[in-house]
Design a protein around this motif. Sequence first.
Motif, PDB file in Angstrom:
ATOM      1  N   PRO A 247       0.684  -1.137  -0.312  1.00  0.00           N
ATOM      2  CA  PRO A 247      -0.218  -0.129   0.081  1.00  0.00           C
ATOM      3  C   PRO A 247       0.783   1.452   0.528  1.00  0.00           C
ATOM      4  O   PRO A 247       0.701   2.107  -0.723  1.00  0.00           O
ATOM      5  CB  PRO A 247      -0.641  -0.168   1.758  1.00  0.00           C
ATOM      6  CG  PRO A 247      -0.645  -1.500   1.871  1.00  0.00           C
ATOM      7  CD  PRO A 247       0.346  -2.089   1.192  1.00  0.00           C
ATOM      8  N   GLY A 248       1.853   1.394   0.574  1.00  0.00           N
ATOM      9  CA  GLY A 248       2.630   2.634   0.852  1.00  0.00           C
ATOM     10  C   GLY A 248       3.501   3.171  -0.313  1.00  0.00           C
ATOM     11  O   GLY A 248       3.401   3.454  -1.139  1.00  0.00           O
ATOM     12  N   LEU A 249       4.074   1.844  -1.198  1.00  0.00           N
ATOM     13  CA  LEU A 249       4.581   1.687  -2.394  1.00  0.00           C
ATOM     14  C   LEU A 249       3.350   2.658  -3.319  1.00  0.00           C
ATOM     15  O   LEU A 249       4.080   2.927  -4.618  1.00  0.00           O
ATOM     16  CB  LEU A 249       4.989   0.424  -2.794  1.00  0.00           C
ATOM     17  CG  LEU A 249       6.137  -0.503  -2.129  1.00  0.00           C
ATOM     18  CD1 LEU A 249       6.491  -1.820  -2.292  1.00  0.00           C
ATOM     19  CD2 LEU A 249       7.404   0.798  -2.491  1.00  0.00           C
ATOM     20  N   ALA A 250       2.656   1.953  -2.789  1.00  0.00           N
ATOM     21  CA  ALA A 250       1.273   2.242  -4.513  1.00  0.00           C
ATOM     22  C   ALA A 250       1.180   3.874  -3.913  1.00  0.00           C
ATOM     23  O   ALA A 250       1.266   4.600  -4.778  1.00  0.00           O
ATOM     24  CB  ALA A 250       0.110   2.013  -4.262  1.00  0.00           C
ATOM     25  N   ILE A 251       1.140   4.154  -2.660  1.00  0.00           N
ATOM     26  CA  ILE A 251       1.055   5.926  -2.149  1.00  0.00           C
ATOM     27  C   ILE A 251       1.774   6.650  -3.257  1.00  0.00           C
ATOM     28  O   ILE A 251       1.556   7.617  -3.707  1.00  0.00           O
ATOM     29  CB  ILE A 251       0.449   5.519  -1.356  1.00  0.00           C
ATOM     30  CG1 ILE A 251      -1.083   5.440  -1.124  1.00  0.00           C
ATOM     31  CG2 ILE A 251       0.249   7.385  -0.917  1.00  0.00           C
ATOM     32  CD1 ILE A 251      -1.085   4.975   0.565  1.00  0.00           C
ATOM     33  N   GLY A 252       3.288   6.372  -2.719  1.00  0.00           N
ATOM     34  CA  GLY A 252       4.369   6.724  -3.379  1.00  0.00           C
ATOM     35  C   GLY A 252       4.623   6.605  -4.977  1.00  0.00           C
ATOM     36  O   GLY A 252       4.589   7.630  -5.429  1.00  0.00           O
ATOM     37  N   ALA A 253       4.000   5.608  -5.317  1.00  0.00           N
ATOM     38  CA  ALA A 253       3.837   5.372  -7.000  1.00  0.00           C
ATOM     39  C   ALA A 253       3.389   7.080  -7.244  1.00  0.00           C
ATOM     40  O   ALA A 253       3.033   7.228  -8.784  1.00  0.00           O
ATOM     41  CB  ALA A 253       3.762   4.312  -7.147  1.00  0.00           C
ATOM     42  N   ILE A 254       1.986   6.767  -6.507  1.00  0.00           N
ATOM     43  CA  ILE A 254       0.997   7.899  -7.285  1.00  0.00           C
ATOM     44  C   ILE A 254       1.526   8.851  -6.928  1.00  0.00           C
ATOM     45  O   ILE A 254       1.346   9.764  -8.212  1.00  0.00           O
ATOM     46  CB  ILE A 254      -0.309   7.285  -6.512  1.00  0.00           C
ATOM     47  CG1 ILE A 254      -0.715   6.632  -6.720  1.00  0.00           C
ATOM     48  CG2 ILE A 254      -1.372   9.055  -6.917  1.00  0.00           C
ATOM     49  CD1 ILE A 254      -2.265   5.852  -6.137  1.00  0.00           C
ATOM     50  N   PHE A 255       2.223   8.953  -5.826  1.00  0.00           N
ATOM     51  CA  PHE A 255       2.763  10.642  -5.551  1.00  0.00           C
ATOM     52  C   PHE A 255       3.634  11.188  -6.773  1.00  0.00           C
ATOM     53  O   PHE A 255       3.123  12.008  -7.571  1.00  0.00           O
ATOM     54  CB  PHE A 255       2.862  10.385  -4.677  1.00  0.00           C
ATOM     55  CG  PHE A 255       2.095  10.722  -3.334  1.00  0.00           C
ATOM     56  CD1 PHE A 255       1.354  11.909  -3.354  1.00  0.00           C
ATOM     57  CD2 PHE A 255       2.680  10.709  -1.831  1.00  0.00           C
ATOM     58  CE1 PHE A 255       0.222  12.263  -1.830  1.00  0.00           C
ATOM     59  CE2 PHE A 255       1.907  11.081  -0.967  1.00  0.00           C
ATOM     60  CZ  PHE A 255       0.563  11.367  -1.308  1.00  0.00           C
ATOM     61  N   VAL A 256       4.648  10.344  -6.911  1.00  0.00           N
ATOM     62  CA  VAL A 256       5.560  10.750  -7.778  1.00  0.00           C
ATOM     63  C   VAL A 256       5.158  10.744  -8.762  1.00  0.00           C
ATOM     64  O   VAL A 256       5.526  11.572 -10.301  1.00  0.00           O
ATOM     65  CB  VAL A 256       6.748   9.442  -7.568  1.00  0.00           C
ATOM     66  CG1 VAL A 256       7.474   8.964  -8.486  1.00  0.00           C
ATOM     67  CG2 VAL A 256       7.637   9.118  -6.319  1.00  0.00           C
ATOM     68  N   GLY A 257       3.646   9.257  -9.627  1.00  0.00           N
ATOM     69  CA  GLY A 257       3.804   9.363 -10.968  1.00  0.00           C
ATOM     70  C   GLY A 257       2.651  11.071 -10.907  1.00  0.00           C
ATOM     71  O   GLY A 257       3.439  11.748 -12.352  1.00  0.00           O
ATOM     72  N   THR A 258       1.994  11.166 -10.209  1.00  0.00           N
ATOM     73  CA  THR A 258       1.242  12.914 -10.711  1.00  0.00           C
ATOM     74  C   THR A 258       2.068  13.727 -11.098  1.00  0.00           C
ATOM     75  O   THR A 258       2.244  14.615 -11.875  1.00  0.00           O
ATOM     76  CB  THR A 258       0.337  12.954  -9.892  1.00  0.00           C
ATOM     77  OG1 THR A 258       0.578  12.484  -8.456  1.00  0.00           O
ATOM     78  CG2 THR A 258      -1.129  12.065 -10.149  1.00  0.00           C
ATOM     79  N   LEU A 259       2.950  13.588 -10.134  1.00  0.00           N
ATOM     80  CA  LEU A 259       3.967  15.469 -10.127  1.00  0.00           C
ATOM     81  C   LEU A 259       4.653  14.837 -11.149  1.00  0.00           C
ATOM     82  O   LEU A 259       5.203  16.330 -11.995  1.00  0.00           O
ATOM     83  CB  LEU A 259       4.985  15.008  -8.912  1.00  0.00           C
ATOM     84  CG  LEU A 259       4.553  15.130  -7.192  1.00  0.00           C
ATOM     85  CD1 LEU A 259       5.558  14.667  -6.544  1.00  0.00           C
ATOM     86  CD2 LEU A 259       4.184  16.553  -7.694  1.00  0.00           C
ATOM     87  N   VAL A 260       5.742  14.119 -11.681  1.00  0.00           N
ATOM     88  CA  VAL A 260       6.071  13.613 -12.827  1.00  0.00           C
ATOM     89  C   VAL A 260       5.681  13.822 -14.277  1.00  0.00           C
ATOM     90  O   VAL A 260       6.386  14.977 -14.911  1.00  0.00           O
ATOM     91  CB  VAL A 260       6.958  12.421 -13.131  1.00  0.00           C
ATOM     92  CG1 VAL A 260       8.086  11.850 -14.411  1.00  0.00           C
ATOM     93  CG2 VAL A 260       7.830  12.099 -11.790  1.00  0.00           C
TER      94      VAL A 260
END
Lengths: 322, 328
Positions: A247-260
């Motif tokens: 779950p933490g990795l998925a949330i992190g991926a959402i943060f990074v993905g949207t920012l990039v």
Amino acid sequence: MSSSRPDAGGAAVLGAAAPSAPAARAGARTRRRPSGPGAAPYLQAAPLALVLLLFLVLPLLVTAAVSLWDYTEFTLVPDATLRNYREMFEGCLSGGACGTLRTYLSTLRLCALTLAVTLPLGFAVAYFLAFHVRSDGARTALFLVCTAPFLTSNVIRMISWIPLLGREGVVNRTLLGVGAVERPLDWLLYSEFAVVLAFVHLYTLFVVVPVFNSLMRIDLRLIEAARDAGASSPQILLHVVLPLAKPGLAIGAIFVGTLVMGDFVTVGVMGGQQIASVGKAIQTHAAYLQFPAAAAQSVVLLAVVLMMIAALTRLVDVRREL
Amino acid sequence: MEFAAVTKRFGVAAGAAAVDALDLRIPAGAYCCLLGPSGCGKTTTLRMLAGHEAPTEGDIVLDGANVTDLPPARRGTAMMFQSYALFPHLSALDNAAFGLRMRGAGKAERRARAREMLALVHMEAFENRLPAQLSGGQQQRVALARALVTNPSALLLDEPLSALDPFLRGRVRAELKRLNRELGITFVHVTHSQDEALALADLVVLMRAGRIEQQGTPEDVFDRPRTAFAARFMGGHNVFPDAGGGGRVAVRSDLTRLAPPGSPGALDAVVRAVEYTGTGFALTLAGAGTDELTVLQDETERRAHPAAPGDRVGLTWAEADARRLAAD
């Protein structure tokens, strides 16, 4: 919002209170809160709802509306045309790779490269903080160190890369000095490498925090139980820690993905204006005052990012984590 | 299974020992209960046996092999944790199969064996549930299946019944005893409940402050307490000053009798409370410097000595029922 709900709620409370409590007390209660307790949650949520409405929903609606407008070199023409969308995907359907598609592929590639580095790196840092740092004080101090990239302004941070990565920069000098290379490396700056490096530098923290949060919830007895069942350390990592950190990795991926996906400054500066990205395309249109085209690009980008998030949230129940 | 002078100290070497020079032999196939108040070192002893804690000194021998420095998985022990510690992301079946998966068993093989284990604990109908979808008792059964799946020679249970309601506790107790009999493996069970230990154990090991206070069969430990601590902890005893010598004796509550106050050889006491227990009456009394005396009267006794709260009475016992206690 709904005006009948609060009244009904107030009436229900009054009705319930009347048989047991004196009427005067029930009356005093309603006088203090004229709209009844049913309205309180709505009132409490109202300020944030208002902010979101004014500064998120309204601009999005305006953007969506403007994306349907027509424009010439000098004027914006209110209209309901699909011209902007059509031009965006021109050539895409006829087989050849169109500009938009190539831009998206380039952006997605940046996104994938950044995730490929930030996820393992963020996981490693979070793992260290969660399992190896025992004192809360040390943990807080190390978290502050993680936020160091945010202590300088974006502009200074970008400029600071030049003396480090430039042709005459520290890295190239050192490599030349020790004889590792014969000519200065020119892919260190103004390249895809530089863009990803800047993203990693900045966004790894957004993976560290949610993954750390997930890891801290792991009951240490689970790890003991796994060891008891004969699991080696890599097996514990693979079969117990990683699944529970998902779950933490998925949330992190959402943060990074949207920012990039939405970035245009870093890609522009660190890529030496040579790398295509959706954010830059939108910015270019906006710079030429082609707002309808920029708006259409934005709507498509929003749809793509929302689809990415939807896919990631299918992997985990994000609500449960927050 | 044997402990030889095992000592465990936590923190600085000068600190008090959690387990102090423990010597203990547990025969193979036995049901052994490590019993004692919290902080007596029983859980540390179990964890050293499991390999989750390394002894500071001494050796641990399992089936004739010194396992002191072996990791948990190579000792042939399996531990069931107090909170069950089931993997929340795995189904009951995958939890049960975990040990085999870590050993590299094939999917079909480990699933078949895990199903067998779930059937052993009557959980085969729940194999696809996640731990969060199971009740406490069901989770415990899965934890039991997970521990047993690797054919351990000893099963180590850390307070396995403490999280269950009293009704379930009785059922699981019977279940554990059945498994011990059927599987023929050694069970070592840590508990602070003397009832549990008496009901289950072949060997009761009563611990106090890192040392063994007394060990033996449940009858031994209950009926012949060695010290006042043992008598009080096992319950059902009154500790009286010894009329003959200077020491103390323990007399079971059901063998302590009321007598008229001031009778020769009787000990003065005041009745504090009388409770009807269904099969008899339980009297709480104060006397001999304590207010923790109890007398269990059956109906005949009650008719002979119908004492009420506030009454002064004498307490007597047959000399044969008194157990001399060693100094603490």
